[in-house]
Motif scaffolding. Sequence first.
Motif, PDB file in Angstrom:
ATOM      1  N   TYR A  71       0.882  -1.215   0.127  1.00 22.21           N
ATOM      2  CA  TYR A  71       0.098   0.076   0.066  1.00 22.21           C
ATOM      3  C   TYR A  71       1.048   1.317   0.160  1.00 22.21           C
ATOM      4  O   TYR A  71       2.280   1.164   0.404  1.00 22.21           O
ATOM      5  CB  TYR A  71      -0.870   0.106   1.236  1.00 22.21           C
ATOM      6  N   SER A  72       0.196   2.197  -0.286  1.00 25.95           N
ATOM      7  CA  SER A  72       1.086   3.589  -0.344  1.00 25.95           C
ATOM      8  C   SER A  72       0.332   4.635   0.170  1.00 25.95           C
ATOM      9  O   SER A  72      -0.820   4.550   0.006  1.00 25.95           O
ATOM     10  CB  SER A  72       1.488   3.961  -1.621  1.00 25.95           C
ATOM     11  N   PHE A  73       1.141   5.676   0.707  1.00 25.67           N
ATOM     12  CA  PHE A  73       0.197   6.963   1.190  1.00 25.67           C
ATOM     13  C   PHE A  73       1.338   8.174   0.895  1.00 25.67           C
ATOM     14  O   PHE A  73       2.392   7.905   0.470  1.00 25.67           O
ATOM     15  CB  PHE A  73      -0.053   6.888   2.828  1.00 25.67           C
ATOM     16  N   ARG A  74       0.407   9.151   0.487  1.00 18.25           N
ATOM     17  CA  ARG A  74       1.025  10.327  -0.373  1.00 18.25           C
ATOM     18  C   ARG A  74       0.722  11.459   0.452  1.00 18.25           C
ATOM     19  O   ARG A  74      -0.419  11.869   1.084  1.00 18.25           O
ATOM     20  CB  ARG A  74       0.690  10.553  -1.566  1.00 18.25           C
ATOM     21  N   THR A  75       1.703  12.508   0.751  1.00 15.06           N
ATOM     22  CA  THR A  75       1.500  13.889   1.360  1.00 15.06           C
ATOM     23  C   THR A  75       1.722  14.843   0.265  1.00 15.06           C
ATOM     24  O   THR A  75       1.990  14.440  -0.706  1.00 15.06           O
ATOM     25  CB  THR A  75       2.320  14.016   2.520  1.00 15.06           C
ATOM     26  N   ASN A  77       4.398  16.607  -0.180  1.00 16.85           N
ATOM     27  CA  ASN A  77       5.995  16.527  -0.585  1.00 16.85           C
ATOM     28  C   ASN A  77       6.486  15.065  -0.631  1.00 16.85           C
ATOM     29  O   ASN A  77       7.886  15.171  -0.917  1.00 16.85           O
ATOM     30  CB  ASN A  77       6.568  17.887   0.066  1.00 16.85           C
ATOM     31  N   TYR A  78       5.797  13.819  -0.233  1.00 15.19           N
ATOM     32  CA  TYR A  78       6.471  12.821  -0.373  1.00 15.19           C
ATOM     33  C   TYR A  78       5.360  11.837  -0.529  1.00 15.19           C
ATOM     34  O   TYR A  78       4.263  11.964  -0.177  1.00 15.19           O
ATOM     35  CB  TYR A  78       7.399  12.576   0.727  1.00 15.19           C
ATOM     36  N   LYS A  79       6.179  10.699  -0.584  1.00 17.60           N
ATOM     37  CA  LYS A  79       5.212   9.350  -0.843  1.00 17.60           C
ATOM     38  C   LYS A  79       5.719   8.136  -0.424  1.00 17.60           C
ATOM     39  O   LYS A  79       6.982   8.002  -0.552  1.00 17.60           O
ATOM     40  CB  LYS A  79       4.862   9.332  -2.505  1.00 17.60           C
ATOM     41  N   THR A  80       5.217   7.515   0.489  1.00 17.73           N
ATOM     42  CA  THR A  80       5.639   6.134   1.089  1.00 17.73           C
ATOM     43  C   THR A  80       5.075   5.036   0.396  1.00 17.73           C
ATOM     44  O   THR A  80       3.651   5.027   0.492  1.00 17.73           O
ATOM     45  CB  THR A  80       5.781   6.386   2.530  1.00 17.73           C
ATOM     46  N   HIS A  81       5.966   4.124   0.023  1.00 23.49           N
ATOM     47  CA  HIS A  81       5.399   2.763  -0.425  1.00 23.49           C
ATOM     48  C   HIS A  81       5.744   1.775   0.766  1.00 23.49           C
ATOM     49  O   HIS A  81       6.846   1.621   0.988  1.00 23.49           O
ATOM     50  CB  HIS A  81       6.103   2.669  -1.828  1.00 23.49           C
ATOM     51  N   VAL A  82       4.995   0.955   1.000  1.00 25.47           N
ATOM     52  CA  VAL A  82       5.035   0.066   2.125  1.00 25.47           C
ATOM     53  C   VAL A  82       4.906  -1.441   1.390  1.00 25.47           C
ATOM     54  O   VAL A  82       3.675  -1.542   0.953  1.00 25.47           O
ATOM     55  CB  VAL A  82       4.161   0.369   3.416  1.00 25.47           C
ATOM     56  N   HIS A  83       5.758  -2.236   1.553  1.00 27.50           N
ATOM     57  CA  HIS A  83       5.675  -3.650   1.218  1.00 27.50           C
ATOM     58  C   HIS A  83       5.904  -4.533   2.344  1.00 27.50           C
ATOM     59  O   HIS A  83       7.061  -4.367   2.733  1.00 27.50           O
ATOM     60  CB  HIS A  83       6.662  -3.980   0.066  1.00 27.50           C
ATOM     61  N   SER A  84       4.993  -5.461   2.501  1.00 21.87           N
ATOM     62  CA  SER A  84       5.073  -6.153   3.631  1.00 21.87           C
ATOM     63  C   SER A  84       5.012  -7.654   3.495  1.00 21.87           C
ATOM     64  O   SER A  84       4.332  -7.967   2.293  1.00 21.87           O
ATOM     65  CB  SER A  84       4.084  -5.915   5.001  1.00 21.87           C
ATOM     66  N   THR A  85       5.872  -8.375   4.134  1.00 20.65           N
ATOM     67  CA  THR A  85       5.777 -10.073   3.745  1.00 20.65           C
ATOM     68  C   THR A  85       4.989 -10.852   4.974  1.00 20.65           C
ATOM     69  O   THR A  85       4.930 -10.113   5.839  1.00 20.65           O
ATOM     70  CB  THR A  85       7.161 -10.510   3.710  1.00 20.65           C
ATOM     71  N   PRO A  86       4.616 -11.936   4.862  1.00 19.93           N
ATOM     72  CA  PRO A  86       3.850 -12.655   5.703  1.00 19.93           C
ATOM     73  C   PRO A  86       4.941 -12.965   6.886  1.00 19.93           C
ATOM     74  O   PRO A  86       4.448 -13.220   7.821  1.00 19.93           O
ATOM     75  CB  PRO A  86       3.756 -14.198   5.016  1.00 19.93           C
ATOM     76  N   THR A  87       6.211 -12.726   6.745  1.00 17.72           N
ATOM     77  CA  THR A  87       7.214 -12.937   7.899  1.00 17.72           C
ATOM     78  C   THR A  87       7.236 -11.813   8.844  1.00 17.72           C
ATOM     79  O   THR A  87       7.971 -11.725   9.796  1.00 17.72           O
ATOM     80  CB  THR A  87       8.517 -13.471   7.361  1.00 17.72           C
ATOM     81  N   GLY A  88       6.482 -10.555   8.368  1.00 16.06           N
ATOM     82  CA  GLY A  88       6.585  -9.566   9.225  1.00 16.06           C
ATOM     83  C   GLY A  88       7.735  -8.466   8.804  1.00 16.06           C
ATOM     84  O   GLY A  88       7.683  -7.545   9.302  1.00 16.06           O
TER      85      GLY A  88
END
Lengths: 154, 173
Positions: A71-75, A77-88
């Motif tokens: 998922y990603s969130f944007r403000t 002046n920046y955008k954060t992309h988050v990728h998570s795995t089943p192992t945490g």
Amino acid sequence: MKAYTFRVFNKTGVCLFNHAWPGTAHTSLDDDTRKMLFGSLFSLKQFIGKMTPFLDQSGDGTGAATLGGYYSFRTNNYKTHVHSTPTGLLFLLTTEPGVGNLQDVMRKLQLSFVDVTAKNPAAGGPDELPSEVSCAALTKSVAAAIEAASAETR
Amino acid sequence: VRPRVTAPDFPAGRLRGSSTRVCPRWHDMSTAVPPGVHSIWVINKSGGLVYQKSYADVPAIDTNETLRLASIWHSLHAISAQLSPVEGCLGIELLETQNFDLRCVQTVTGTKFFVTASPKTPGLANLLHAVYDLYCDYVMKNPFYELEMPIRCELFEQNVQYAVRATNNAFGY
């Protein structure tokens, strides 16, 4: 595409890898900031789980199944992309706000990280920081992956 | 002779399995996301929820839970500005997940308006600005409204409903 930081967290909040491109205001991650960042991502994951507009069929209440790993969130002046795995493991990439969906790039970054840690017979367990040599190799492959992604979008 | 009861006619598109969002396949029914706008939330400057209403067939969230979620969002919005890698961040404007989008607008006074909708729904920023205008007209200018308290203004709720419907209709939802 301008990237600011790339960080990898394990499931207890230890920062396993931290790389900052030039142009970032705060490059190092002091302990309070690390805890705030990990805590906010943890809360955000739970928030998404509760706000998801259909019934969570996975049954464990953490919303893990609904996340889809990216998922990603944007403000402004920046955008954060988050990728998570089943192992945490949590992979965080902050870039300029104009970029689109970086799911494939995040997946490539995860594979680079896996090459350096899980596939490395000399590496420690999942909670240990990668060695200096591994970090250098990972930094190179991360920088290369981002360069490749920028070249594609240009 | 009693007429034979037949199964309802499905348009051909459904049986051939078109995009999950519009026509879910039967085994995807549990993961179908209603198209268009899902809900609108308004949070006051201290992080308390003053308005929350759903406009689509989404699972209802318990009132206490909505209060908790609103204050979580309020903190996340503030933290995202603090953790910005560059100076001058004003907080999260857009959250895109696999199954929904969340668009947020914060006014200069600190009131936050956010909307959840199906992914890639257009017109959400305009919808939020319209809701802000309605808030100014029907809530702020209402002499019986107590500041920072939950909104109980019928005209506001009615007009927000019209705005949501207009957004959905404008894009064919």
